[in-house]
Design a protein around this motif. Structure first.
Motif, short mmCIF file in Angstrom:
data_model
loop_
_atom_site.label_atom_id
_atom_site.label_comp_id
_atom_site.label_asym_id
_atom_site.label_seq_id
_atom_site.Cartn_x
_atom_site.Cartn_y
_atom_site.Cartn_z
N LEU A 236 51.23 45.66 35.55
CA LEU A 236 49.34 45.37 34.77
C LEU A 236 49.45 46.91 34.04
N LEU A 237 48.79 46.41 32.33
CA LEU A 237 48.93 48.05 31.42
C LEU A 237 46.92 48.11 31.76
N LEU A 238 46.65 48.80 32.53
CA LEU A 238 45.48 48.87 32.90
C LEU A 238 45.59 51.04 32.72
N GLY A 239 44.41 51.66 32.12
CA GLY A 239 43.93 52.64 32.07
C GLY A 239 43.92 53.01 33.37
N THR A 240 44.14 54.86 33.00
CA THR A 240 44.34 55.28 34.74
C THR A 240 43.34 54.92 35.42
N TRP A 241 41.34 54.73 35.22
CA TRP A 241 40.62 54.84 36.15
C TRP A 241 40.07 53.01 36.26
N GLN A 242 41.12 52.45 34.82
CA GLN A 242 40.60 50.45 34.96
C GLN A 242 40.86 49.88 36.38
N GLY A 243 39.78 48.83 36.10
CA GLY A 243 39.64 48.11 37.01
C GLY A 243 39.31 46.45 36.60
N ILE A 244 40.04 45.67 37.16
CA ILE A 244 39.16 43.89 36.70
C ILE A 244 37.79 43.88 38.43
N TYR A 245 37.12 43.27 37.08
CA TYR A 245 35.55 42.81 38.64
C TYR A 245 35.18 41.40 38.04
N PHE A 246 35.15 40.79 39.60
CA PHE A 246 34.44 39.20 39.66
C PHE A 246 33.14 40.07 39.78
N CYS A 247 32.08 39.35 38.18
CA CYS A 247 30.56 39.79 38.81
C CYS A 247 30.35 39.07 39.03
N GLU A 248 29.97 38.81 40.51
CA GLU A 248 27.90 38.42 40.84
C GLU A 248 27.17 38.38 40.45
N PHE A 249 26.29 37.09 39.95
CA PHE A 249 24.74 36.95 39.33
C PHE A 249 23.63 36.95 39.97
N ASP A 250 24.77 35.30 40.97
CA ASP A 250 23.55 34.58 41.27
C ASP A 250 23.91 34.36 42.52
N GLY A 251 23.84 35.46 43.68
CA GLY A 251 24.72 34.89 44.92
C GLY A 251 23.80 34.92 45.69
N PRO A 252 24.33 35.21 46.71
CA PRO A 252 25.28 34.70 47.57
C PRO A 252 26.37 33.10 47.25
N ARG A 253 27.19 33.46 46.91
CA ARG A 253 27.69 32.09 46.59
C ARG A 253 29.30 32.64 47.40
N ASN A 254 29.67 30.55 47.20
CA ASN A 254 31.20 30.69 46.51
C ASN A 254 32.23 30.28 45.48
N ARG A 255 32.68 31.36 45.55
CA ARG A 255 32.96 31.17 43.85
C ARG A 255 34.42 30.82 43.67
N GLU A 256 34.97 30.87 42.57
CA GLU A 256 36.51 30.47 42.22
C GLU A 256 36.84 31.06 40.86
N PHE A 257 38.04 32.07 40.38
CA PHE A 257 38.52 32.11 39.15
C PHE A 257 39.89 31.78 38.97
N TYR A 258 40.33 32.02 37.78
CA TYR A 258 41.68 31.68 37.39
C TYR A 258 42.28 32.32 36.77
N LEU A 259 43.60 32.18 37.40
CA LEU A 259 44.76 33.64 36.72
C LEU A 259 45.96 32.90 36.27
N LYS A 260 45.94 32.94 35.05
CA LYS A 260 47.23 32.44 34.11
C LYS A 260 48.25 33.28 33.79
N ILE A 261 48.94 33.01 33.57
CA ILE A 261 50.32 34.61 33.67
C ILE A 261 51.04 33.89 32.83
N ILE A 262 50.87 34.65 31.88
CA ILE A 262 51.70 33.73 30.47
C ILE A 262 52.66 34.86 29.65
N LYS A 263 54.48 34.54 30.11
CA LYS A 263 55.50 35.03 29.23
C LYS A 263 55.88 35.87 27.87
N GLY A 264 55.72 37.28 27.05
CA GLY A 264 56.41 36.53 26.46
C GLY A 264 56.42 38.50 25.65
#
Length: 130
Positions: free
Chosen positions: A102-130
């Motif tokens: 992943l081409l992230l900056g030195t201090w960067q991270g990816i966050y799932f942001c919950e605003f109405d929890g607690p809950r069972n949630r999901e996220f999708y991830l798609k890797i695209i070659k290019g």
């Protein structure tokens, strides 16, 4: 690919950077993009600093000051603040994959942001070659 996530607080940011990086590694894609998508109207995804946990606390605090949980909203479910915050964060983000990482900056991270929890949630991830 679909990934389950369990949130434990009404509002929280969960660092999913390592999960995304793991999927990129397994994919064997050397150059391309990773797309992270959250299919919820009261949760989102963002990229921000992951070195100091106080940044996340400050972000939630600032969002609460601007869009308080108990504001003067019309939505009958009582979670308008969560809808607004999720829209501000966004439902997806894209990260470049370079040399198999992943081409992230030195201090960067990816966050799932919950605003109405607690809950069972999901996220999708798609890797695209290019």
């Amino acid at each position: 690919m679909q990934y389950k996530i369990q949130t434990t607080k009404q509002q929280q940011f969960i660092d999913i950077t390592n999960k995304v990086a793991e999927v990129v590694k397994i994919s064997n894609v050397r150059d391309g993009i990773a797309v992270i998508y959250v299919p919820h109207t009261t949760a989102g995804v963002t990229i921000n600093e992951n070195a100091d946990p106080d940044v996340v606390k400050d972000m939630i605090s600032a969002l609460d000051k601007t869009y308080p949980v108990n504001g003067e909203y019309l939505h009958f479910e009582g979670n308008s603040h969560a809808h607004i915050k999720a829209s501000l964060m966004g439902s997806s983000c894209t990260v470049i994959i370079q040399d198999g990482k992943l081409l992230l900056g030195t201090w960067q991270g990816i966050y799932f942001c919950e605003f109405d929890g607690p809950r069972n949630r999901e996220f999708y991830l798609k890797i695209i070659k290019g």
